[in-house]
Scaffold this active site. Structure first.
Site, PDB file in Angstrom:
ATOM      1  N   CYS A  25      42.849  15.103  91.139  1.00 44.69           N
ATOM      2  CA  CYS A  25      43.137  16.521  91.382  1.00 44.69           C
ATOM      3  C   CYS A  25      44.531  16.905  90.936  1.00 44.69           C
ATOM      4  O   CYS A  25      44.988  18.012  91.172  1.00 44.69           O
ATOM      5  CB  CYS A  25      42.910  16.893  92.842  1.00 44.69           C
ATOM      6  SG  CYS A  25      44.038  16.061  93.967  1.00 44.69           S
TER       7      CYS A  25
ATOM      8  N   ASP B 280      52.100  13.606  91.716  1.00 47.81           N
ATOM      9  CA  ASP B 280      53.032  12.796  92.504  1.00 47.81           C
ATOM     10  C   ASP B 280      52.958  11.321  92.119  1.00 47.81           C
ATOM     11  O   ASP B 280      53.975  10.627  92.158  1.00 47.81           O
ATOM     12  CB  ASP B 280      52.749  12.973  94.007  1.00 47.81           C
ATOM     13  CG  ASP B 280      53.446  14.216  94.542  1.00 47.81           C
ATOM     14  OD1 ASP B 280      54.601  14.457  94.145  1.00 47.81           O
ATOM     15  OD2 ASP B 280      52.835  14.958  95.324  1.00 47.81           O
TER      16      ASP B 280
ATOM     17  N   HIS C 174      55.575  22.975  91.437  1.00 46.36           N
ATOM     18  CA  HIS C 174      54.518  23.820  92.012  1.00 46.36           C
ATOM     19  C   HIS C 174      54.530  25.227  91.445  1.00 46.36           C
ATOM     20  O   HIS C 174      53.497  25.872  91.361  1.00 46.36           O
ATOM     21  CB  HIS C 174      54.608  23.790  93.534  1.00 46.36           C
ATOM     22  CG  HIS C 174      54.136  22.476  94.073  1.00 46.36           C
ATOM     23  ND1 HIS C 174      54.998  21.474  94.415  1.00 46.36           N
ATOM     24  CD2 HIS C 174      52.884  21.994  94.249  1.00 46.36           C
ATOM     25  CE1 HIS C 174      54.294  20.416  94.796  1.00 46.36           C
ATOM     26  NE2 HIS C 174      53.011  20.708  94.703  1.00 46.36           N
TER      27      HIS C 174
ATOM     28  N   GLU D  73      48.654   8.959  95.850  1.00 46.41           N
ATOM     29  CA  GLU D  73      49.787   9.577  95.150  1.00 46.41           C
ATOM     30  C   GLU D  73      50.997   8.659  95.114  1.00 46.41           C
ATOM     31  O   GLU D  73      52.010   8.993  94.521  1.00 46.41           O
ATOM     32  CB  GLU D  73      50.209  10.866  95.853  1.00 46.41           C
ATOM     33  CG  GLU D  73      49.079  11.834  96.106  1.00 46.41           C
ATOM     34  CD  GLU D  73      49.575  13.168  96.639  1.00 46.41           C
ATOM     35  OE1 GLU D  73      49.944  14.011  95.826  1.00 46.41           O
ATOM     36  OE2 GLU D  73      49.587  13.359  97.864  1.00 46.41           O
TER      37      GLU D  73
HETATM   38  C1  PEP Z   1      49.362  15.810  93.015  1.00 47.51           C
HETATM   39  O1  PEP Z   1      50.416  15.348  93.477  1.00 47.51           O
HETATM   40  O2  PEP Z   1      48.855  15.430  91.948  1.00 47.51           O
HETATM   41  C2  PEP Z   1      48.670  16.889  93.743  1.00 47.51           C
HETATM   42  C3  PEP Z   1      47.497  17.319  93.376  1.00 47.51           C
HETATM   43  O3  PEP Z   1      49.315  17.436  94.798  1.00 47.51           O
HETATM   44  P1  PEP Z   1      50.500  18.511  94.654  1.00 47.51           P
HETATM   45  O4  PEP Z   1      50.602  18.882  93.189  1.00 47.51           O
HETATM   46  O5  PEP Z   1      50.150  19.680  95.498  1.00 47.51           O
HETATM   47  O6  PEP Z   1      51.665  17.748  95.145  1.00 47.51           O
HETATM   48 MG    MG Z   2      50.952  15.762  95.558  1.00 46.47          MG
END
Ligand code: PEP
Ligand code: MG
Length: 607
Positions: free
Chosen positions: A511, A464, A197, A440
């Protein structure tokens, strides 16, 4: 090129772009604690005084930080007040003094011991959530005192005024959202992966970043001139004239190219043969809405609401959540905004969040599981989202980390309860607010045909999905070379989810970070993704490539790719395709793109 003794370090390219500037070393954690016994009354008295001075200095530092917090983050000041209180708490303050006087321990050792005792005490109060949540605050306050005693200052990221390249062992996602895009030229960390993140925040702020740069903190000194290539992961310390010239030229070329394509960023994301998709933005804080709009976002495809919960002392109340969601919806109306419910846990932690001793937090009580466990937190958030949905009616609700039908049924049940409560109180909300699930987990893909009957849209979280399907920690630099978005298994899972969604008549978005990588545009178009949601700065490049692609050609290409056996084979095919179709994009931006596309760094685990 090396006409003088510069030093090159190789890490993982985590956020593209080139930074050239002075290094600012942040020394979080890992302060060695000396242990010695004090001899004589005078030594004990002197040590008590040194301890008192360190506490006073820590208090003054916290006060200065509190005053400098920008108005939009004022609520975060409470976190600092809690730390100030902890500094004078008898369990830390009194116990440390006792330890110096009675056990004749030096101050750092005394503080470390009292911190350990306090944490053990909090941990034993397993049914006292408030006490549990204080552990992180105790750590932060204690670390500040230990640093002062050791002569190391704790640096607050918001207080770095010089434009510099931040070099740190690690940056938490909470640290990362304090970074100032204008002042932070680049980021170098020793740990962390490309899809952690912290890397995502760096990308969304447009700050070039390299993670997994082993020994960077030891090799780079304060104020060294460094070059950071956020694409290739190369860091050059004390560069030569010719290296500076080379990278300055590249930086200029990239910026000129981005300026050029940004002029067309507001045009629709439509292929050359008129296939329309949607290009949206992922945001972590509301301040990013400006960047999203400037870069041509057609909506917010992912609002990571957990960042609003981080860096604060207490749970935000319903009213502040409502204001946040309401402002987001209003600022983006009539475009749609997708609000994802809390996705806390794993690397996204907060001080008030129940601290669980989990051996594998990424497989633990995180995300939707945490919300279904602590239902009051979930209900408060749902109430705020529902209330905010009433005005512009452009909010979509999205649940993260769904593993199967039971979680959907349970979440829907809670949602209905909250809706009924609002109706009873005559509080308006959008009764038709779309309800979606993130895909995910491999189990969600396997269940996608049934899940699709229960929700209004899917959004594939590839970050994920890759982590859980290949079985590697997305934040771990040692296995970053295994993190392969073009793994045939991953592409098959995406296809299966898209097909299941489309068969049930619902749209499917991506996403995860894959959606913001220009290299993957032909593949994702060919897989028939309806919406690409990405960090705002990636939008102009991705939209530019979508507009120059032919949907027919992408579908033909994906049919071939889906028959391939290895990520390397697919990577080579992608390389050929994008080089042929978009040569200038990759000449300017990604000189080493083929090497970096699917294998962020070819680095073996050091184990
Ligand atoms: C993902 O896992 O691709 C996602 C968009 O969520 P995050 O990156 O916040 O876990
Ligand atoms: Mg995620």
């Amino acid at each position: 090129m090396n006409d003088h003794s510069s030093l090159t370090v190789k890490g993982i390219g985590a956020a593209p772009g080139i930074a050239i500037g002075k290094a600012f070393l942040l020394e979080h954690g890992r302060i060695p604690v000396p242990r010695y016994r004090l001899f004589g009354e005078q030594a004990v008295a002197d040590e008590c005084k040194r301890f008192e001075q360190a506490i006073a200095e820590a208090e003054a530092d916290l006060e200065t930080i509190k005053k400098s917090i920008r108005s939009e983050f004022k609520e975060h000041a409470k976190l600092l007040e809690v730390q100030q209180m902890i500094l004078r708490d008898p369990s830390i303050y009194g116990e440390s003094l006792r330890c110096i006087k009675e056990e004749r321990a030096n101050a750092q050792l005394a503080v470390t011991k009292s911190l350990r005792k306090a944490k053990e005490l909090f941990s034993s109060l397993s049914n006292d959530e408030y006490a549990q949540s204080r552990i992180a605050d105790v750590n932060a306050a204690g670390e500040r005192v230990v640093r002062i005693l050791a002569g190391h200052n704790h640096t607050n990221l918001e207080n770095i005024h010089e434009r510099s390249v931040i070099v740190a062992h690690d940056l938490s996602p909470g640290d990362a959202i304090q970074l100032q895009a204008g002042r932070t030229l680049g980021i170098v960390t020793e740990i962390g992966g490309i899809f952690s993140h912290t890397s995502i925040v760096a990308r969304s702020l447009g700050i070039p970043a390299v993670t997994g740069a082993e020994n960077a903190v030891r090799l780079i000194s304060q104020n060294d001139i460094v070059i950071v290539d956020g694409r290739t992961g190369v860091i050059i310390i004390d560069p030569s004239e010719s290296e500076l010239q080379f990278y300055a030229n590249r930086q200029y070329e990239m910026e000129a190219y981005l300026k050029l394509i940004s002029r067309h960023a507001h045009l629709p994301a439509q292929t050359s043969d008129n296939h329309r998709v949607s290009a949206e933005a992922n945001i972590e804080v509301l301040e990013e809405i400006v960047a999203a709009k400037d870069n041509g976002a057609e909506g917010i495809g992912l609002y990571r609401t957990e960042f609003f919960f981080m860096n604060r002392a207490e749970l935000p109340d319903e009213e502040s959540l409502y204001r946040d969601y309401h402002d987001l919806a209003e600022l983006m109306a009539p475009s749609q905004v997708t609000i994802r419910t809390l996705d806390l846990g794993a690397d996204k932690l907060t001080s008030w969040c129940p601290t669980l001793e989990e051996a594998n937090p990424a497989l633990g009580l995180r995300s939707i599981r945490l919300c279904l466990h602590y239902q009051e937190i979930f209900k408060t958030q749902l109430r705020a989202i529902l209330r905010a949905s009433a005005t512009a009616r452009n909010i979509r609700l999205m649940l993260p980390l769904i593993s199967g039908m039971a979680e959907i049924y349970q979440a829907k049940h809670i949602l209905r309860e909250v809706q009924a409560e609002l109706s009873r109180k005559r509080i308006p909300f959008d009764k038709d607010m779309p309800f979606g699930a993130m895909i995910e987990l491999p189990s969600a893909v396997a269940m996608a045909d049934l899940l699709a009957q229960e929700v209004d849209f899917f959004s594939i979280g590839t970050n994920d999905l890759i982590q859980y399907s290949i079985g590697i920690d997305r934040s771990n630099e040692h296995v970053a070379y295994l993190y392969e978005p073009l793994h045939p298994g991953v592409l098959r899972l995406i296809k299966q989810a898209v097909d299941a969604g489309h068969d049930a008549g619902i749209p499917v978005a991506v996403c995860g970070e894959m959606a913001g990588e220009p290299l993957y545009v032909p593949i994702l178009l060919g897989l028939k993704i309806d919406s690409f949601s990405m960090n705002p700065v990636a939008l102009p490049r991705v939209k530019n490539l979508i507009r120059r692609s032919s949907m027919k050609e992408c579908c033909r290409f994906v049919n071939k790719v889906l028959r391939m056996r290895t990520a390397t084979e697919i990577q080579q095919a992608v390389s050929k395709m994008v080089m042929r179709n978009f040569p200038e994009e990759f000449r300017v931006f990604d000189q080493n793109w083929a090497e970096n596309a699917t294998l962020p760094v070819l680095k073996k685990s050091s184990c």
